[in-house]
Scaffold this motif. Structure first.
Motif, PDB file in Angstrom:
ATOM      1  N   ALA A   1     -13.153  17.630 -16.134  1.00 43.06           N
ATOM      2  CA  ALA A   1     -11.705  17.520 -16.034  1.00 43.06           C
ATOM      3  C   ALA A   1     -11.294  16.334 -15.191  1.00 43.06           C
ATOM      4  O   ALA A   1     -10.167  15.874 -15.266  1.00 43.06           O
ATOM      5  CB  ALA A   1     -11.120  18.806 -15.439  1.00 43.06           C
ATOM      6  N   LEU A   2     -12.184  15.859 -14.308  1.00 46.79           N
ATOM      7  CA  LEU A   2     -11.877  14.731 -13.443  1.00 46.79           C
ATOM      8  C   LEU A   2     -12.195  13.425 -14.165  1.00 46.79           C
ATOM      9  O   LEU A   2     -13.273  13.264 -14.715  1.00 46.79           O
ATOM     10  CB  LEU A   2     -12.692  14.808 -12.153  1.00 46.79           C
ATOM     11  N   THR A   3     -11.271  12.487 -14.110  1.00 46.42           N
ATOM     12  CA  THR A   3     -11.521  11.164 -14.697  1.00 46.42           C
ATOM     13  C   THR A   3     -11.764  10.125 -13.630  1.00 46.42           C
ATOM     14  O   THR A   3     -12.308   9.075 -13.906  1.00 46.42           O
ATOM     15  CB  THR A   3     -10.335  10.732 -15.558  1.00 46.42           C
ATOM     16  N   THR A   4     -11.340  10.414 -12.368  1.00 44.81           N
ATOM     17  CA  THR A   4     -11.539   9.462 -11.272  1.00 44.81           C
ATOM     18  C   THR A   4     -11.788  10.221  -9.986  1.00 44.81           C
ATOM     19  O   THR A   4     -11.090  11.198  -9.687  1.00 44.81           O
ATOM     20  CB  THR A   4     -10.324   8.554 -11.084  1.00 44.81           C
ATOM     21  N   ALA A   5     -12.808   9.756  -9.201  1.00 45.07           N
ATOM     22  CA  ALA A   5     -13.084  10.296  -7.857  1.00 45.07           C
ATOM     23  C   ALA A   5     -13.598   9.147  -7.020  1.00 45.07           C
ATOM     24  O   ALA A   5     -14.655   8.583  -7.320  1.00 45.07           O
ATOM     25  CB  ALA A   5     -14.114  11.415  -7.915  1.00 45.07           C
TER      26      ALA A   5
ATOM     27  N   GLU B   1     -23.276  10.557  -3.055  1.00 46.00           N
ATOM     28  CA  GLU B   1     -23.804  11.625  -3.902  1.00 46.00           C
ATOM     29  C   GLU B   1     -22.749  12.687  -4.157  1.00 46.00           C
ATOM     30  O   GLU B   1     -22.621  13.199  -5.270  1.00 46.00           O
ATOM     31  CB  GLU B   1     -25.035  12.238  -3.242  1.00 46.00           C
ATOM     32  N   VAL B   2     -21.980  13.018  -3.109  1.00 49.85           N
ATOM     33  CA  VAL B   2     -20.958  14.056  -3.263  1.00 49.85           C
ATOM     34  C   VAL B   2     -19.921  13.606  -4.291  1.00 49.85           C
ATOM     35  O   VAL B   2     -19.517  14.366  -5.174  1.00 49.85           O
ATOM     36  CB  VAL B   2     -20.311  14.371  -1.897  1.00 49.85           C
ATOM     37  N   LEU B   3     -19.479  12.361  -4.138  1.00 49.43           N
ATOM     38  CA  LEU B   3     -18.455  11.884  -5.074  1.00 49.43           C
ATOM     39  C   LEU B   3     -19.006  11.763  -6.487  1.00 49.43           C
ATOM     40  O   LEU B   3     -18.308  12.008  -7.471  1.00 49.43           O
ATOM     41  CB  LEU B   3     -17.917  10.540  -4.618  1.00 49.43           C
ATOM     42  N   ALA B   4     -20.290  11.375  -6.569  1.00 51.83           N
ATOM     43  CA  ALA B   4     -20.886  11.304  -7.904  1.00 51.83           C
ATOM     44  C   ALA B   4     -20.956  12.674  -8.533  1.00 51.83           C
ATOM     45  O   ALA B   4     -20.702  12.845  -9.725  1.00 51.83           O
ATOM     46  CB  ALA B   4     -22.277  10.672  -7.812  1.00 51.83           C
ATOM     47  N   ALA B   5     -21.296  13.713  -7.698  1.00 54.08           N
ATOM     48  CA  ALA B   5     -21.365  15.077  -8.225  1.00 54.08           C
ATOM     49  C   ALA B   5     -19.969  15.575  -8.588  1.00 54.08           C
ATOM     50  O   ALA B   5     -19.782  16.266  -9.590  1.00 54.08           O
ATOM     51  CB  ALA B   5     -21.997  16.002  -7.172  1.00 54.08           C
TER      52      ALA B   5
ATOM     53  N   ALA C   1     -17.201   4.672  -1.929  1.00 50.56           N
ATOM     54  CA  ALA C   1     -17.981   5.564  -2.810  1.00 50.56           C
ATOM     55  C   ALA C   1     -17.083   5.955  -3.962  1.00 50.56           C
ATOM     56  O   ALA C   1     -15.868   6.048  -3.810  1.00 50.56           O
ATOM     57  CB  ALA C   1     -18.470   6.801  -2.057  1.00 50.56           C
ATOM     58  N   ALA C   2     -17.705   6.200  -5.118  1.00 47.96           N
ATOM     59  CA  ALA C   2     -16.941   6.557  -6.315  1.00 47.96           C
ATOM     60  C   ALA C   2     -17.873   7.214  -7.315  1.00 47.96           C
ATOM     61  O   ALA C   2     -19.099   7.070  -7.225  1.00 47.96           O
ATOM     62  CB  ALA C   2     -16.263   5.342  -6.909  1.00 47.96           C
ATOM     63  N   HIS C   3     -17.263   7.910  -8.271  1.00 42.96           N
ATOM     64  CA  HIS C   3     -18.126   8.523  -9.279  1.00 42.96           C
ATOM     65  C   HIS C   3     -18.680   7.462 -10.229  1.00 42.96           C
ATOM     66  O   HIS C   3     -19.621   7.717 -10.967  1.00 42.96           O
ATOM     67  CB  HIS C   3     -17.349   9.587 -10.056  1.00 42.96           C
ATOM     68  N   ARG C   4     -18.101   6.282 -10.206  1.00 41.36           N
ATOM     69  CA  ARG C   4     -18.642   5.150 -10.951  1.00 41.36           C
ATOM     70  C   ARG C   4     -19.180   4.138  -9.950  1.00 41.36           C
ATOM     71  O   ARG C   4     -18.420   3.551  -9.182  1.00 41.36           O
ATOM     72  CB  ARG C   4     -17.583   4.482 -11.826  1.00 41.36           C
ATOM     73  N   GLN C   5     -20.456   3.937  -9.961  1.00 37.69           N
ATOM     74  CA  GLN C   5     -21.105   3.063  -8.984  1.00 37.69           C
ATOM     75  C   GLN C   5     -20.563   1.636  -9.089  1.00 37.69           C
ATOM     76  O   GLN C   5     -20.523   0.904  -8.102  1.00 37.69           O
ATOM     77  CB  GLN C   5     -22.637   3.056  -9.234  1.00 37.69           C
ATOM     78  N   ALA C   6     -20.126   1.243 -10.258  1.00 38.81           N
ATOM     79  CA  ALA C   6     -19.646  -0.131 -10.445  1.00 38.81           C
ATOM     80  C   ALA C   6     -18.392  -0.430  -9.652  1.00 38.81           C
ATOM     81  O   ALA C   6     -18.051  -1.597  -9.439  1.00 38.81           O
ATOM     82  CB  ALA C   6     -19.399  -0.387 -11.934  1.00 38.81           C
ATOM     83  N   TRP C   7     -17.656   0.637  -9.237  1.00 43.11           N
ATOM     84  CA  TRP C   7     -16.417   0.406  -8.476  1.00 43.11           C
ATOM     85  C   TRP C   7     -16.674   0.133  -7.015  1.00 43.11           C
ATOM     86  O   TRP C   7     -15.805  -0.358  -6.301  1.00 43.11           O
ATOM     87  CB  TRP C   7     -15.504   1.612  -8.610  1.00 43.11           C
ATOM     88  N   VAL C   8     -17.823   0.520  -6.503  1.00 42.00           N
ATOM     89  CA  VAL C   8     -18.117   0.409  -5.066  1.00 42.00           C
ATOM     90  C   VAL C   8     -18.028  -1.054  -4.663  1.00 42.00           C
ATOM     91  O   VAL C   8     -18.620  -1.930  -5.313  1.00 42.00           O
ATOM     92  CB  VAL C   8     -19.517   0.984  -4.750  1.00 42.00           C
ATOM     93  N   GLY C   9     -17.300  -1.288  -3.568  1.00 38.30           N
ATOM     94  CA  GLY C   9     -17.141  -2.644  -3.043  1.00 38.30           C
ATOM     95  C   GLY C   9     -15.929  -3.348  -3.598  1.00 38.30           C
ATOM     96  O   GLY C   9     -15.580  -4.425  -3.134  1.00 38.30           O
ATOM     97  N   ARG C  10     -15.284  -2.778  -4.559  1.00 39.38           N
ATOM     98  CA  ARG C  10     -14.106  -3.421  -5.125  1.00 39.38           C
ATOM     99  C   ARG C  10     -12.840  -2.974  -4.404  1.00 39.38           C
ATOM    100  O   ARG C  10     -12.823  -1.935  -3.726  1.00 39.38           O
ATOM    101  CB  ARG C  10     -13.991  -3.103  -6.619  1.00 39.38           C
ATOM    102  N   ASP C  11     -11.756  -3.719  -4.589  1.00 37.57           N
ATOM    103  CA  ASP C  11     -10.475  -3.373  -3.974  1.00 37.57           C
ATOM    104  C   ASP C  11      -9.865  -2.223  -4.742  1.00 37.57           C
ATOM    105  O   ASP C  11      -9.755  -2.264  -5.964  1.00 37.57           O
ATOM    106  CB  ASP C  11      -9.566  -4.599  -4.015  1.00 37.57           C
TER     107      ASP C  11
END
Length: 818
Positions: free
Chosen positions: A82-86, A72-76, A97-107
């Motif tokens: 201004a941020l493009t990646t977290a 949740e923190v990273l999504a927020a 964890a990532a601001h894009r849920q689709a990245w979770v679990g990936r390398d």
């Protein structure tokens, strides 16, 4: 598109504008560089602050084992524009964890290929890549049980875009340089505005109009006002565009009319180029060839339009190739057919014409064709029907005579001999009368098939009409023709025709005539064979007779043919005369006058008066009797109607009686009964004043028709006499089947009545049978008074003959009209 060179009038403003732009550009670059450095410095400081804050927060959540809160923190955090990646990656590099849920679990390596190194637990790595700042920071995700030693260190990565700070910096730079460059910009802008309005804008309009027109928009116009050079060019361009647009519209309209016409016409149309390759097909051509326009274009015409001779099957010359070679209109040869793509064979007619350009050069061809299958089939059918007999399928008289004429010409040219056989069936009437006309027709259909095995392929069998056939034998002398004729006669005699379980046998009387170099014409040859056939019939039927110049039987038959010609002309010109011969009654019976109406023929050329024995045999033989009977009835009714009405007694019955003869042929005429009734009404004739005489032979031969005919007319009031009674073999057997009023005893028994006791006995017997049956008797051929006296003694009712009175003209024996 190539632009024209800049004019001298525009060169100075362009130099001034260039200098101002260079000055302003350099100043602006300096301000932008300083502002960019400041924006980058501020962004990095903000990145460090954010990394510190997130580290503490994420490690705290990690100790509490709240992964969902971490996400949740990273999504927020990712919500910051201004941020493009977290993202937060574990020790193994897997994104937790990532601001894009689709990245979770990936390398993480697959997402951040160029990430900065993580230097230590308390140091961050911040780098600039293009317009982005990439910050990386270690995060303790797992600790030892003493809660002091970290056992799992992850990586926190943030990427911040510098686009907004840089944009803000650029705006500041513009603001800083605005005052410095205001004067130059105002001057240059003023000069540019003036040049744009006076030259640039108008040139753009002209250029745009030209570009649109070149692109196909024929409505494009520059429409520049003024009197300068640009305005002059604009007017010239607009005038040219108007002419081109008008021509284009006319061509479009013409093309549209041509397309509509080609699509609407009923003929098929194919156009080709100068090499004979297909360019266009209209819908009718598509249907007939089986090719669509899209499939046929650029193909050789022979492939799309294969044609051949429908009789020989040989390929036909393509008219388009001949048309392109000669430059003239070329038509198809007769009997041409098209082989459609789908296998249909279509009879066609067509023509090809060259297409020429304005200089008269051939640039292609147009072929127009149409389906004539039905027309050609109908023509063939009509041609076949015109030359063939519909019942048997054999050639008819017209075609036979044409072929005979060709053989006659061949005989004259080559000296060869041919033969004509004329066949007349014997006993065919028995089949018709006994089994009906359907049986007769079937016999006529079957018999030619039985004869073909005796004929050669070049021999021609024809049906001339009725039961008459003819056969042409090529290259046959008299001996060969006689042998074939005998084979044909034997084949007919041996043939057994079966109809509904009943067998029938017929014969053939055959006449043979040669087709020789010195033969006169077709008519003479046909007449010779006809005469020979009827001579064979006269000599006993079912035999062959060869026409010879000095044959007595032939000469007699030729005499009949001459009489037949005289008969036909007499019927056409009314060259007949009615006479009447009185009949004397021995006892009073209410009749004041009783006569027999007789007919005489006035020879058309000599004026000689011919008695019935001169022309009746020919009339009977050649089927003229029905016409002659009608002539007699019509003229007799017209002459007798008024006198018969005038002869009525108090009861309304005529006291005059006139006998009129009817032939056997007329008894078979199904329309005669109605016609007699029509004539009776037309002339207002009292039927009781007319007695029709029918020969015993004719009555027996047409027994059913005769019984019906007599019954119907007796109901109307007519009377009937059986003529020549006693001449047949079964006179008494049939007498009870016929409702007659009079028996006319055959004159053969009367002539020797005084010397031959047999004749006297027969006359007496006939008279006695008549009395028993309630019939009155008339003795014919009473030529002497002694015969009349003897007949009165026998008891006959009346007598007729030259001993009673000679015949006289009918109109002279009747009271004058009125």
């Amino acid at each position: 598109m190539r632009r024209p060179p800049v004019s001298l009038r525009a060169l100075l403003p362009l130099v001034l504008a260039g200098f101002a732009v260079a000055t302003l550009g350099y100043s602006h670059w300096r301000f932008l560089d300083d502002a960019g450095k400041q924006a980058q410095s501020g962004a990095m400081a903000e990145m460090a602050r954010q990394l510190d804050q997130l580290q503490a927060q994420l490690e705290h959540l990690a100790r509490k084992d709240e992964p969902s809160r971490i996400r949740e923190v990273l999504a927020a955090t990712g919500a910051d524009p201004a941020l493009t990646t977290a993202l937060l990656a574990g020790p193994d590099g897997t994104i937790r964890a990532a601001h894009r849920q689709a990245w979770v679990g990936r390398d993480m390596a697959g997402i951040l290929a160029d990430r900065p190194p993580v230097r230590g637990l308390s140091e961050s790595g911040i780098t600039r890549t293009g317009t982005n700042i990439h910050g990386a920071y270690p995060v303790i995700l797992d600790r030892a049980p003493d809660d002091l030693t970290p056992t799992g260190i992850g990586e926190l990565h943030l990427i911040r875009s510098l686009e907004r700070p840089l944009a803000t910096a650029r705006a500041a730079a513009w603001h800083q340089t605005a005052h410095l460059s205001l004067f130059l910009l105002v001057v240059v802008a003023g000069l540019a505005l003036v040049l744009h309005r006076q030259v640039g804008q108008r040139m753009n309009r002209l250029t745009a109009a030209a570009d649109h027109f070149a692109g196909g928009d024929t409505s494009a116009r520059a429409a520049l006002a003024g009197r300068d050079e640009l305005a002059t060019i604009s007017r010239a361009f607009d005038a040219m565009a108007e002419r081109v647009a008008s021509t284009h519209a006319a061509l479009d309209a013409e093309r549209e009319r041509a397309q509509v016409t080609l699509h609407s016409i009923g003929d098929a149309v194919i156009t080709t180029d100068a090499e004979g390759r297909v360019e266009y097909l209209n819908p009718v051509a598509e249907n007939l060839t089986g090719w669509s326009v899209g499939e046929a274009i650029d193909r050789e015409l022979d492939e799309v339009f294969p044609i051949f001779n429908e009789f020989t099957g040989e390929p036909a010359d393509n008219p388009v190739r001949r048309c392109l070679a000669s430059g003239t209109i070329v038509g198809l040869a007769n009997h041409t057919a098209l082989q459609s793509r789908d296998g249909r064979v279509i009879a066609i007619e067509d023509s090809a014409a060259p297409i020429r350009d304005e200089q008269g050069r051939v640039m292609g061809a147009v072929m127009v064709f149409h389906d004539v299958s039905e027309k050609r089939a109908l023509t063939q059918q009509l041609s076949w029907q015109a030359s063939h007999d519909p019942l048997t399928g054999l050639v008819n008289r017209r075609e036979f005579e044409r072929r005979l004429g060709a053989l006659l010409e061949d005989a004259r040219a080559t000296g060869r001999h041919h033969a004509l056989l004329f066949l007349d069936l014997d006993q065919f009437k028995v089949v018709n009368d006994t089994a009906g006309h359907a049986a007769g027709d079937e016999l006529l259909r079957q018999l030619p098939r039985a004869l073909r095995e005796h004929l050669r392929s070049q021999d021609l069998l024809a049906r001339l009409g009725g039961d008459e056939f003819a056969l042409l034998l090529q290259d046959a002398d008299l001996a060969a023709a006689s042998r074939v004729a005998e084979k044909i006669r034997a084949a007919v005699e041996e043939y057994r025709f079966h109809w509904q379980g009943h067998p029938f046998q017929v014969g053939a009387s055959i006449g043979v005539a040669l087709v020789e170099p010195d033969s006169c014409d077709v008519t003479d040859i046909m007449s010779a064979a006809d005469v020979a056939a009827y001579t064979a019939k006269d000599l006993g039927r079912n035999r062959v007779h060869v026409w010879q110049h000095h044959d007595d039987a032939v000469r007699r038959r030729e005499g009949e043919m001459h009489i037949l010609t005289v008969l036909s002309e007499a019927l056409d010109r009314d060259l007949f005369r009615l006479e009447s011969q009185p009949i004397r009654h021995f006892q009073e019976n209410g009749l004041k006058r009783h006569e027999e109406v007789l007919v005489r023929l006035i020879h058309p050329t000599s004026g000689e008066l011919l008695t019935p024995d001169r022309f009746i045999p020919a009339a009977e033989r050649y089927g003229v009797m029905p016409s002659l009977d009608r002539w007699v009835i019509r003229h007799a009714f017209a002459a007798l109607a008024a006198p018969l009405r005038a002869s009525r007694d108090a009861s309304g019955q005529p006291t005059w009686l006139f006998n009129i003869n009817l032939s056997g042929a007329s008894l078979g005429d199904g329309e005669l009964l109605a016609w007699i009734r029509e004539q009776t009404r037309e002339h207002d004739l009292p039927p009781a004043g007319v007695c029709f005489e029918i020969t015993e032979t004719a009555a027996v031969a047409n027994l059913l028709e005769t019984r019906h005919f007599i019954h119907e007319l007796r109901r109307d009031g007519f009377r009937f006499a059986l003529d020549d009674f006693g001449s047949g073999l079964s006179s008494f057997a049939y007498l009870k089947d016929l409702e007659v009023d009079w028996l006319k005893i055959d004159g053969h028994f009367i002539r020797d009545l005084l010397t031959d006791p047999v004749d006297r006995a027969l006359v007496s017997a006939i008279n006695q049978v008549g009395r028993v049956m309630g019939l009155r008797t008339i003795a014919e051929a009473a030529e002497r008074e002694e015969q009349i006296t003897a007949l009165a003694g026998i008891g006959v009712d009346a007598v007729q003959g030259f001993g009673v009175a000679t015949p006289r003209r009918l109109e002279e024996s009747l009271p004058p009209a009125g």
